[in-house]
Write a protein that holds these residues in place. Structure first.
Motif, PDB file in Angstrom:
ATOM      1  N   ARG A  59      87.600  20.211  38.089  1.00  0.00           N
ATOM      2  CA  ARG A  59      87.327  18.703  37.358  1.00  0.00           C
ATOM      3  C   ARG A  59      88.505  18.322  37.318  1.00  0.00           C
ATOM      4  O   ARG A  59      89.499  18.264  37.575  1.00  0.00           O
ATOM      5  N   GLY A  60      87.536  17.002  37.077  1.00  0.00           N
ATOM      6  CA  GLY A  60      88.211  15.822  37.475  1.00  0.00           C
ATOM      7  C   GLY A  60      89.317  15.808  38.607  1.00  0.00           C
ATOM      8  O   GLY A  60      90.398  14.812  39.548  1.00  0.00           O
ATOM      9  N   ALA A  61      88.503  16.002  39.872  1.00  0.00           N
ATOM     10  CA  ALA A  61      89.062  16.733  40.763  1.00  0.00           C
ATOM     11  C   ALA A  61      89.173  14.666  41.848  1.00  0.00           C
ATOM     12  O   ALA A  61      88.066  14.242  41.966  1.00  0.00           O
ATOM     13  N   TYR A 119      96.383  11.799  44.577  1.00  0.00           N
ATOM     14  CA  TYR A 119      95.580  13.711  44.919  1.00  0.00           C
ATOM     15  C   TYR A 119      96.657  14.849  45.121  1.00  0.00           C
ATOM     16  O   TYR A 119      96.557  15.909  44.612  1.00  0.00           O
ATOM     17  N   GLN A 120      97.675  14.028  45.963  1.00  0.00           N
ATOM     18  CA  GLN A 120      98.968  15.220  45.826  1.00  0.00           C
ATOM     19  C   GLN A 120      99.634  15.379  44.451  1.00  0.00           C
ATOM     20  O   GLN A 120     100.090  16.595  44.242  1.00  0.00           O
ATOM     21  N   ASN A 121     100.082  14.187  44.015  1.00  0.00           N
ATOM     22  CA  ASN A 121     100.242  14.536  42.272  1.00  0.00           C
ATOM     23  C   ASN A 121      99.448  15.460  41.117  1.00  0.00           C
ATOM     24  O   ASN A 121      99.504  15.960  40.835  1.00  0.00           O
ATOM     25  N   GLN A 122      97.875  14.607  41.201  1.00  0.00           N
ATOM     26  CA  GLN A 122      97.424  16.125  40.990  1.00  0.00           C
ATOM     27  C   GLN A 122      97.507  17.193  41.055  1.00  0.00           C
ATOM     28  O   GLN A 122      97.505  18.496  40.136  1.00  0.00           O
ATOM     29  N   LEU A 123      97.192  17.761  42.087  1.00  0.00           N
ATOM     30  CA  LEU A 123      98.088  18.935  42.476  1.00  0.00           C
ATOM     31  C   LEU A 123      99.027  19.221  41.888  1.00  0.00           C
ATOM     32  O   LEU A 123      99.146  20.637  41.336  1.00  0.00           O
ATOM     33  N   ALA A 127      99.639  22.262  39.398  1.00  0.00           N
ATOM     34  CA  ALA A 127     100.293  23.651  39.742  1.00  0.00           C
ATOM     35  C   ALA A 127     101.556  23.895  38.469  1.00  0.00           C
ATOM     36  O   ALA A 127     101.205  25.326  38.119  1.00  0.00           O
ATOM     37  N   VAL A 128     101.901  22.788  37.731  1.00  0.00           N
ATOM     38  CA  VAL A 128     102.898  23.465  37.213  1.00  0.00           C
ATOM     39  C   VAL A 128     102.158  23.535  35.686  1.00  0.00           C
ATOM     40  O   VAL A 128     102.381  24.379  35.749  1.00  0.00           O
ATOM     41  N   ALA A 129     100.901  23.364  35.737  1.00  0.00           N
ATOM     42  CA  ALA A 129     100.074  24.242  34.599  1.00  0.00           C
ATOM     43  C   ALA A 129      99.736  25.787  35.067  1.00  0.00           C
ATOM     44  O   ALA A 129      99.866  26.368  34.029  1.00  0.00           O
ATOM     45  N   LYS A 130      99.564  25.778  36.108  1.00  0.00           N
ATOM     46  CA  LYS A 130      99.232  27.128  36.709  1.00  0.00           C
ATOM     47  C   LYS A 130     100.336  27.826  36.956  1.00  0.00           C
ATOM     48  O   LYS A 130     100.082  29.285  36.489  1.00  0.00           O
ATOM     49  N   TYR A 131     102.011  27.554  36.790  1.00  0.00           N
ATOM     50  CA  TYR A 131     102.914  28.824  37.350  1.00  0.00           C
ATOM     51  C   TYR A 131     103.884  28.045  36.129  1.00  0.00           C
ATOM     52  O   TYR A 131     104.766  28.855  36.234  1.00  0.00           O
ATOM     53  N   GLY A 132     103.261  26.978  35.337  1.00  0.00           N
ATOM     54  CA  GLY A 132     104.006  27.239  34.000  1.00  0.00           C
ATOM     55  C   GLY A 132     105.424  26.204  33.361  1.00  0.00           C
ATOM     56  O   GLY A 132     106.249  26.082  32.792  1.00  0.00           O
ATOM     57  N   SER A 133     105.760  25.927  34.989  1.00  0.00           N
ATOM     58  CA  SER A 133     107.350  24.975  35.108  1.00  0.00           C
ATOM     59  C   SER A 133     107.136  24.453  35.974  1.00  0.00           C
ATOM     60  O   SER A 133     106.461  24.701  38.041  1.00  0.00           O
ATOM     61  N   THR A 143     106.005  17.003  45.609  1.00  0.00           N
ATOM     62  CA  THR A 143     105.625  15.267  45.199  1.00  0.00           C
ATOM     63  C   THR A 143     105.160  14.052  46.451  1.00  0.00           C
ATOM     64  O   THR A 143     105.839  14.547  47.175  1.00  0.00           O
ATOM     65  N   ALA A 144     104.485  13.272  45.600  1.00  0.00           N
ATOM     66  CA  ALA A 144     103.904  12.701  46.304  1.00  0.00           C
ATOM     67  C   ALA A 144     105.304  11.849  47.241  1.00  0.00           C
ATOM     68  O   ALA A 144     105.179  11.681  48.537  1.00  0.00           O
ATOM     69  N   ALA A 145     105.745  12.214  46.657  1.00  0.00           N
ATOM     70  CA  ALA A 145     107.210  11.024  47.576  1.00  0.00           C
ATOM     71  C   ALA A 145     107.387  11.480  48.682  1.00  0.00           C
ATOM     72  O   ALA A 145     108.420  11.106  49.192  1.00  0.00           O
TER      73      ALA A 145
END
Length: 212
Positions: A59-61, A119-123, A127-133, A143-145
Motif C-alpha cells: 500500500r503506497g509502497a 524509501y528509507q523514510n517510508q520504512l 516501523a513507527v506505526a508497527k512498533y508504536g514509538s 533515518t535516511a540521514a
C-alpha cells in the motif's frame, strides 16, 4: 459346480472393505507426513526480519527504482538498483563470498540493499506505526540521514543457509554482521580479513553513526 457359501462372500467383502479403509488411512498418513516435512523445510529456509512485513506491504509502497526488492534477487543481479547502487567494494566482497558459498550449495539472496532516502523514510514511518514509538522503531530502521542502506554500505541477506554461511566465513571476505538483533544485516569491514569482525552492537540505537 461348487458355489461359494453366502457367509464366505460376505466375509470376503468385509476383508476387501477393511483393506481399502486401511490403505486410505496409510496414504493419508504418508501425505500428511510429507506435507509436514515440506512445511518444516520451507520455514527453515528463510529468516524473517521485522522489516519483511514492512517491505511486503504494497500500500503506497515505492518501487524497484527506490530500492524495493522482489523475491529471488541475488548479489549478481546488476540490473536491480538495490544491488547496482551498492558500494562497489561491498558488491565485490559479496560476489567473492557467494562464489565460494556456491560450492556448499548456498546462494546469496538479497532482501534489501541500497535504498533511496524516500524509501528509507517510508520504512521508518511504517516501523513507527508497527512498533508504536520512534524509540522502538529505531532499533530496526534508521533515518535516511544515517542509514548505511541509503549510502549503499549495507545489505540484508536472505535465507537462513546464507546467513549461517556468512556467520562462519564472512570475516574472511571482510563481511561482518553489525547488529546482534539483525543477523541478516552485513557491511564491509576490510580489516576483518586480517583480524576479526568488530564487536556487534546490540541494535542500531547503540551505533554511534545513528546519533548524527
Amino acid at each position: 459346480m461348487t458355489r461359494t457359501p453366502p457367509s464366505a462372500r460376505i466375509a470376503a467383502r468385509r476383508i476387501r472393505r477393511l483393506l481399502a479403509i486401511g490403505l486410505t488411512v496409510v496414504i493419508a498418513a504418508i501425505t500428511a507426513a510429507i506435507g509436514y516435512q515440506l512445511l518444516k523445510s520451507s520455514a527453515s529456509s528463510s529468516v524473517t526480519s521485522p522489516l519483511q512485513s514492512l517491505r511486503t506491504d504494497k500500500r503506497g509502497a515505492l518501487g524497484e527504482a527506490d530500492g524495493a526488492v522482489r523475491d529471488g534477487v541475488t548479489v549478481f543481479d546488476d540490473e536491480i538498483p538495490a544491488v547496482a547502487n551498492l558500494d562497489p567494494d561491498l558488491v565485490k566482497a559479496l560476489r567473492q563470498a557467494a562464489t565460494y558459498a556456491a560450492d556448499d550449495n548456498v546462494e546469496f539472496y538479497v532482501n534489501s540493499g541500497w535504498r533511496s532516502p524516500e524509501y528509507q523514510n517510508q520504512l521508518l514511518r511504517k516501523a513507527v506505526a508497527k512498533y508504536g514509538s520512534e524509540e522502538e522503531a529505531a532499533r530496526w530502521v534508521a533515518t535516511a540521514a544515517t542509514s548505511p542502506h541509503v549510502s549503499g554500505d549495507a545489505v540484508d541477506i536472505g535465507r537462513s543457509q546464507a546467513i549461517a554461511w556468512l556467520s562462519r566465513h564472512g570475516a574472511a571476505y571482510g563481511l561482518c554482521q553489525i547488529y546482534k538483533n539483525e543477523p541478516w544485516h552485513y557491511e564491509l569491514r576490510p580489516e576483518a580479513t586480517d583480524r576479526r569482525c568488530p564487536r556487534m552492537y546490540a541494535d542500531a540505537t547503540q551505533d554511534p553513526r545513528m546519533q548524527q
